[in-house]
Write a protein that holds these residues in place. Sequence first.
Motif, short mmCIF file in Angstrom:
data_model
loop_
_atom_site.label_atom_id
_atom_site.label_comp_id
_atom_site.label_asym_id
_atom_site.label_seq_id
_atom_site.Cartn_x
_atom_site.Cartn_y
_atom_site.Cartn_z
N ASN A 1 1.32 -0.88 -8.96
CA ASN A 1 2.44 -0.42 -8.12
C ASN A 1 2.64 1.09 -8.18
O ASN A 1 3.06 1.71 -7.21
CB ASN A 1 3.72 -1.14 -8.53
N PRO B 1 0.20 1.31 -4.54
CA PRO B 1 1.04 0.20 -4.05
C PRO B 1 0.42 -0.42 -2.80
O PRO B 1 -0.01 0.29 -1.91
CB PRO B 1 2.38 0.87 -3.75
N PRO C 1 6.96 -4.19 -3.99
CA PRO C 1 7.19 -3.14 -5.00
C PRO C 1 8.66 -2.81 -5.20
O PRO C 1 9.07 -2.45 -6.30
CB PRO C 1 6.43 -1.94 -4.43
#
Lengths: 198, 198
Positions: A168, A172, A107
């Motif tokens: 995300n 996440p 991420p």
Amino acid sequence: MSVVAIRDRRAERYAATRREIIDAAWEVVRADGLGAISMRDLGARVGMRAQSLYGYFPSKEAIFDAMFAESNEELLGRVEALPTVPDPVDWMRSMARMFMQFCVEDPGRYQLLFQRPIPNFEPSAEALAPALQGLAMVRAGLRDCGITDERAFDAWTGVTGGLAAQQNANEPGGDRWVRLVDEVIDMYIEHYRPNTPR
Amino acid sequence: MSVVAIRDRRAERYAATRREIIDAAWEVVRADGLGAISMRDLGARVGMRAQSLYGYFPSKEAIFDAMFAESNEELLGRVEALPTVPDPVDWMRSMARMFMQFCVEDPGRYQLLFQRPIPNFEPSAEALAPALQGLAMVRAGLRDCGITDERAFDAWTGVTGGLAAQQNANEPGGDRWVRLVDEVIDMYIEHYRPNTPR
DNA sequence: GTCTATATTTGGATAGAC
DNA sequence: GTCTATCCAAATATAGAC
């Protein structure tokens, strides 16, 4: 006088240290996000004072740019590594899966490449180049599927990029949106392909 | 002794100043992004020293939380204000258009609500509540369309949120992805609605 | 090539006077 | 309710010694 190309040990060490610094930066990004990177912390991680980093990078932005560049190169490499398959739709499918995987596996990297949350940071043209190359391959892939409309191209980046963004932002590390890739691509192809043979 | 409820001028002034501070914060966010907010700057904008702000908000995070809350309330208000229409699909369409408009008309607000780029900031439960309420209405809208699958719900947030994300990331202020909303919603409904009558 | 020393800026937050 | 004064921490970056 030897004609053999001898190793430049100095340059090697220099490159290795640069590598170490960038690796340390990635560590920070993965742990605490892009905003957490500081020269002090980076220096500490590689056993230096912050000031010494300036021997390797002229600024903090230059470090971001190097990270940006190598991420785009990584992504382009994965696009190019996609197996050639007879059905262009299958290629798009594996493309989408790969892209999704690339986005969610890190991420922090996603943030750097696609969200631009660093004030005043604009990637250099060199760092951006591989991304444009990758996008061109996506466009070519869609063309192979008979999809040439610019709107359809934007819709592709919208839905694939969108799933990654949702994943995300909201979960996440999870797969709630990742696992929707296949059905969303099916939906997309059904809708945008001129004449879907069955 | 009067039984008429008299105005509490003190409380009014206090609330007005709070309002002024939040408005100043929005100004900063719109101009330079969330990360640009600082107590000093905020104070200067309302004619105070930074320290005096602490009389109105216990911390910088509290300011973010207030902004987060009022944004979610605004969005919920717009959801509730959507006109009732006979066809539930039309309701989803106007919902999507409204949401897109909400996202792109203020990228800073979008950043705050949907990207969470502030390290260590977690919105309070109260600030988050309207968002959950709005999501519940979306879910209900899809149910009215005959779409009850959880995956389909996630796909909805994926494609609508995705278009907004792409628009704000790649062309803030533009409409390259905004104008795709209608056709992408059509695509979605076609694909996920159990039996589309014609 | 790395250090010390330092400049400069900026930030969040508290104490206490008025 | 706002101020001054202050603290403390952290950041980027440069100069120059070694």
